[in-house]
Enzyme design. Sequence first.
Site, PDB file in Angstrom:
ATOM      1  N   ASN A  83       0.850  -1.182   0.000  1.00 56.63           N
ATOM      2  CA  ASN A  83       0.000   0.000   0.000  1.00 56.63           C
ATOM      3  C   ASN A  83       0.887   1.234   0.000  1.00 56.63           C
ATOM      4  OD1 ASN A  83       0.784   0.536   2.704  1.00 56.63           O
ATOM      5  ND2 ASN A  83      -0.922  -0.661   3.521  1.00 56.63           N
ATOM      6  N   GLU A 134       3.366   1.510   2.947  1.00 59.03           N
ATOM      7  CA  GLU A 134       4.441   0.522   2.863  1.00 59.03           C
ATOM      8  C   GLU A 134       5.433   0.893   1.762  1.00 59.03           C
ATOM      9  OE1 GLU A 134       1.456  -3.073   4.338  1.00 59.03           O
ATOM     10  OE2 GLU A 134       1.873  -2.744   2.203  1.00 59.03           O
ATOM     11  N   ASP A 143      -6.992  -7.698   0.219  1.00 56.89           N
ATOM     12  CA  ASP A 143      -6.812  -9.136  -0.017  1.00 56.89           C
ATOM     13  C   ASP A 143      -7.589  -9.567  -1.255  1.00 56.89           C
ATOM     14  OD1 ASP A 143      -5.346  -9.257   2.368  1.00 56.89           O
ATOM     15  OD2 ASP A 143      -7.137  -9.668   3.550  1.00 56.89           O
TER      16      ASP A 143
END
Length: 534
Positions: free
Chosen positions: A228, A231, A302
């Site tokens: 993301n 990150e 996910d």
Amino acid sequence: MSATNGPQHPGADAVGEHNTAEQRGLTEWLPRWLASVQPSIAVIGDVMLDGWWSGSIERLCREAPAPVVEIQERRFAPGGAANTAMNLAALGAKVGLAGLAGRDEAADELLRQLREAGVDTTGVVQLPGARTTTKTRITSSGQVLLRLDDVQRELPEEALSALAVVIPQVLRDREAVVVCDYGAGALRGAAREKLLDGLRARPEILAVVDAHQPSAWAELQPDLATPNAREAADMLGLKLDPRSDRAAVMVAHRDALLQAAGADAVVVTLDREGTVLLPRSGDFHRTWARPVQEKQASGAGDTFVAALTLARTASLPLTTCMDLAQAAADIAVHRPGTSVCSTADLSHHLGSFTDSTVDADELLTHITRHRAEGRQIVLTNGCFDVLHRGHTRYLNQAKQLGDVLVVALNSDDSVHRLKGPGRPINTIRDRAAVVAALSCVDYVTVFGTATPIPLIQKIRPEIYAKGGDYSPEMLAETSVVEGYGGRVAILDYVPEQSTTAVVERIRTSKNAQNEENIAAHSPSRAATPPSRSG
């Protein structure tokens, strides 16, 4: 790891290209392909159980100024790597899951739901005395009040060794693997080394890294890494300004991100802002999310990773994979709790764009609202008869010029006047459905006039975009746009493949198929005995 195009399946590229060219596309083809092929995918990493406890608040507690939530409903769903596995199974893959769990009630519930969904859980190692990672959200009136994380981060070496033993079994005969490293500790020590060794021995496997620290897996040289924005910024040592254009920041640091992740391509998820694809070669690609106001959804990332992996396993182009994955994530985020997107959900979602056009008056209502919110309107137009990569790249560029992209399609009569006999190949209903399904497109409308000037005069877009095979001087629209203070933007010319070439290929293919069918059913062919030479 694997080649850029991912694992190949007989006919996958040919069928995908044929259906895309004829505008029936993935809505019809993907479910059939999944049912016939059932791609085999491994998910390895941090499994957990998500809890959603909801109740009412009538008072504050006596001990502190904190609300008392009287719990009325408890719901549980697989989370983390287990949620990725659930999404892959719902999308039609054969899924093997490897991870660590305890021998407790949370593990019982987690494994029960996974098995009911068809996930192979023989790779989930249960440890006596250990706790299954759980993340429980307390909600009231649709609002998340608190999240309780129960994570056992210090896992014993014998646990990691036990996981290492099952990893080769889970990897066996898989076409793709998703590495889910969320910092819960399962992918350390012996387990990590066994996973790396297994993937080095199988370079043909499509490898996707979904990790809080993707750089920790750079030596794997994965096909895709999916951090993301936070990150990705951590990998670069950057502090993101909340007011900055995060996608633009990622694009500006593409080379550094690719080097840090060691990946062939990095896909940065931007939450409500969609995603951005940063490949080693070629242009970057954006998707745009269809967000909701409520924040009771979890796990859409996910879902995105699962759909992205599955689509790439089908050898679809990365840009198509991105749009499919964004559509799947949009479905998940519009549902409360931790949910999954199935093949039926995805087909229904893509098919829902069939009646997707708005007339000029309704469009003006939407545009007026967006403009009051301070958003810039981009308008482009065209026939978009047989959609190809040049079109999608062009529309992606157009979206990035402003905030709201309106695509005006020539009516069927207008296309016939412009292109001649046999055109359009696809009716306005089909053309509008395909264009509207692209995440970069906000509104589709139809015009039947010689030029879109009447529409331009009505909605007065801040930016009018056209392809690089034009110049502002060539366009009758330029004086109108500039007359009210708008801007004409000429985008890159993208000679990927012309619509005419695609149409000719379709017609040639159909003619050849018809001749083959006639020959196969002719008396002379039927009387000819089969050759024994080969």
